[in-house]
Design a protein around this motif. Structure first.
Motif, mmCIF file in Angstrom:
data_model
loop_
_atom_site.group_PDB
_atom_site.id
_atom_site.type_symbol
_atom_site.label_atom_id
_atom_site.label_comp_id
_atom_site.label_asym_id
_atom_site.label_seq_id
_atom_site.Cartn_x
_atom_site.Cartn_y
_atom_site.Cartn_z
ATOM 1 N N GLU A 40 0.837 -1.188 0.000
ATOM 2 C CA GLU A 40 0.000 0.000 0.000
ATOM 3 C C GLU A 40 0.882 1.252 0.000
ATOM 4 N N ILE A 41 0.487 2.222 -0.795
ATOM 5 C CA ILE A 41 1.191 3.509 -0.803
ATOM 6 C C ILE A 41 0.199 4.557 -0.301
ATOM 7 N N GLU A 42 0.637 5.276 0.726
ATOM 8 C CA GLU A 42 -0.275 6.246 1.351
ATOM 9 C C GLU A 42 0.104 7.654 0.908
ATOM 10 N N ILE A 43 -0.911 8.422 0.517
ATOM 11 C CA ILE A 43 -0.649 9.803 0.125
ATOM 12 C C ILE A 43 -1.526 10.721 0.961
ATOM 13 N N ARG A 44 -0.882 11.644 1.632
ATOM 14 C CA ARG A 44 -1.616 12.575 2.484
ATOM 15 C C ARG A 44 -1.591 13.955 1.842
ATOM 16 N N PHE A 45 -2.778 14.526 1.675
ATOM 17 C CA PHE A 45 -2.944 15.830 1.031
ATOM 18 C C PHE A 45 -3.263 16.860 2.111
ATOM 19 N N SER A 46 -2.605 17.990 2.037
ATOM 20 C CA SER A 46 -2.904 19.025 3.024
ATOM 21 C C SER A 46 -2.915 20.397 2.350
ATOM 22 N N ALA A 47 -3.875 21.223 2.746
ATOM 23 C CA ALA A 47 -3.944 22.577 2.188
ATOM 24 C C ALA A 47 -4.178 23.584 3.298
ATOM 25 N N VAL A 48 -3.370 24.620 3.296
ATOM 26 C CA VAL A 48 -3.625 25.784 4.138
ATOM 27 C C VAL A 48 -3.552 26.970 3.186
ATOM 28 N N PRO A 49 -4.027 28.158 3.604
ATOM 29 C CA PRO A 49 -3.947 29.282 2.675
ATOM 30 C C PRO A 49 -2.512 29.484 2.153
ATOM 31 N N HIS A 50 -2.383 29.672 0.883
ATOM 32 C CA HIS A 50 -1.114 29.953 0.195
ATOM 33 C C HIS A 50 -0.141 28.777 0.128
ATOM 34 N N ARG A 51 -0.560 27.611 0.567
ATOM 35 C CA ARG A 51 0.398 26.512 0.574
ATOM 36 C C ARG A 51 -0.328 25.175 0.548
#
Lengths: 142, 126
Positions: free
Chosen positions: A61-72
Motif C-alpha cells: 500500500e502507498i499512502e498519500i496525504r494531502f494538506s492545504a492551508v492558505p497559500h500553501r
C-alpha cells in the motif's frame, strides 16, 4: 484539512491518484496549472515507488496525504519499499547530465522542479517524501 | 484519462502521429506499440502532433525519446507540432527538445514537407 488516499502498487491505481488530485484542486480552489503540477509531481513519485520500490511481488500500500492551508499545499507519500532517498539520486544525475540514453532520474528532476520544497526521511521502515508548493494569492475554501 | 493514438501517412516514409489524451504510466505502452509499427515500416519523418495531448509524465517523455532515437538512427527526423503550454513546460524542465523543430500549424508543416520534397526531387534530377 488533511485527506488520505491509499493506492495499491499497481499502475492501474495511478488513475485514482489523478482523480484524487483533481478533486483536491476543486475543493481547495487551486488554479488549473497548479493542479497539473501537483498531479505530475505525485505521479512521478508514486510511479518510481511502484517501479523500483519493491523486491517482492506481494501487494503493498502507498499512502498519500494531502494538506492545504492558505497559500500553501503539501503532500506526503509514504511507502514500505526499499530505502530510497530520491534527493541524493537527483544530485548525482544532475552532475552527470541527461542525454537520450540515460533518461532515468528525469521524474525526480521534474518533481523537484515543480515543487518548492521536497524532503525525505526514512522512518519506521518506511520512506516518507514530503513535498510542498506555495500558491501566491490563494485562499482555501475553508 | 486514457490515450488514443492516430497515425496518418503524409508521404512516403512520412507520418503524423497524434497522441490524444494522457501519455503516462497507464498509457505509454499503447503509444510505444503504435509507433513501433511505423518505425518498423521504415519511417524517416515523424511529426508528433501534440495539439490534443493533455498531459505527459516523464515516462511519456521517455516514449517520445525512443521514437526520436529510432528515427534519427537511420538518418530520419522527428518534429513537433502544436505543443501545448502544459506539455512544453515538462519538456522545458527536462530540456528534452534541444534541436527539434516545432510547427504551430498544419499549413506550416505542409510548407516544410513541400520544400523537403522539392529538394529531394532536385537532387534526384541532378
Amino acid at each position: 484539512m488533511i485527506s488520505v488516499l491509499l493506492l495499491r502498487n499497481q499502475y492501474a491505481d495511478i488513475e485514482r491518484l489523478a482523480h484524487a488530485v483533481i478533486a483536491f484542486g476543486e475543493v481547495n480552489n487551486l488554479p488549473e496549472e497548479i493542479v497539473g503540477d501537483i498531479r505530475l509531481a505525485l505521479e512521478e513519485v508514486v510511479t518510481n515507488v511502484m517501479m523500483h520500490g519493491y523486491t517482492d511481488n506481494a501487494p503493498h500500500e502507498i499512502e498519500i496525504r494531502f494538506s492545504a492551508v492558505p497559500h500553501r499545499v503539501s503532500f506526503t507519500v509514504i511507502d514500505d519499499g526499499q530505502p530510497f532517498d530520491p534527493l541524493s539520486t537527483a544530485r548525482r544525475d544532475l552532475e552527470k547530465g541527461f542525454d537520450d540514453g540515460k533518461i532515468g532520474g528525469l521524474g525526480i528532476h521534474l518533481y523537484t522542479q515543480l515543487m518548492d520544497t521536497v524532503s525525505y526521511q526514512r522512518l519506521n521502515d518506511r520512506n516518507l517524501l514530503v513535498m510542498a508548493k506555495r500558491i501566491p494569492g490563494h485562499r482555501t475554501s475553508d | 484519462m486514457a490515450l488514443d493514438v492516430t497515425i496518418t501517412q503524409k508521404a512516403d516514409g512520412a507520418y503524423i502521429v497524434s497522441p490524444i489524451g494522457s501519455l503516462d504510466t497507464a498509457s505509454f505502452q499503447t503509444f510505444d506499440q503504435q509507433v513501433k509499427t511505423i518505425i518498423d515500416a521504415g519511417a524517416t519523418l515523424v511529426v508528433l502532433d501534440m495539439g490534443q495531448l493533455k498531459y505527459i509524465s516523464s515516462i511519456g517523455v521517455r516514449s517520445i525519446m525512443l521514437v526520436r532515437n529510432g528515427v534519427t538512427k537511420r538518418g530520419g527526423k522527428v518534429l513537433f507540432m502544436n505543443l501545448q503550454p502544459q506539455i512544453k513546460k515538462v519538456f522545458d524542465i527536462i530540456k528534452a527538445i534541444p534541436s527539434m523543430q516545432i510547427f504551430s500549424s498544419v499549413a506550416e508543416l505542409d510548407e516544410y514537407l513541400d520544400a523537403m520534397q522539392k529538394s529531394v526531387l532536385q537532387s534526384e534530377g541532378e
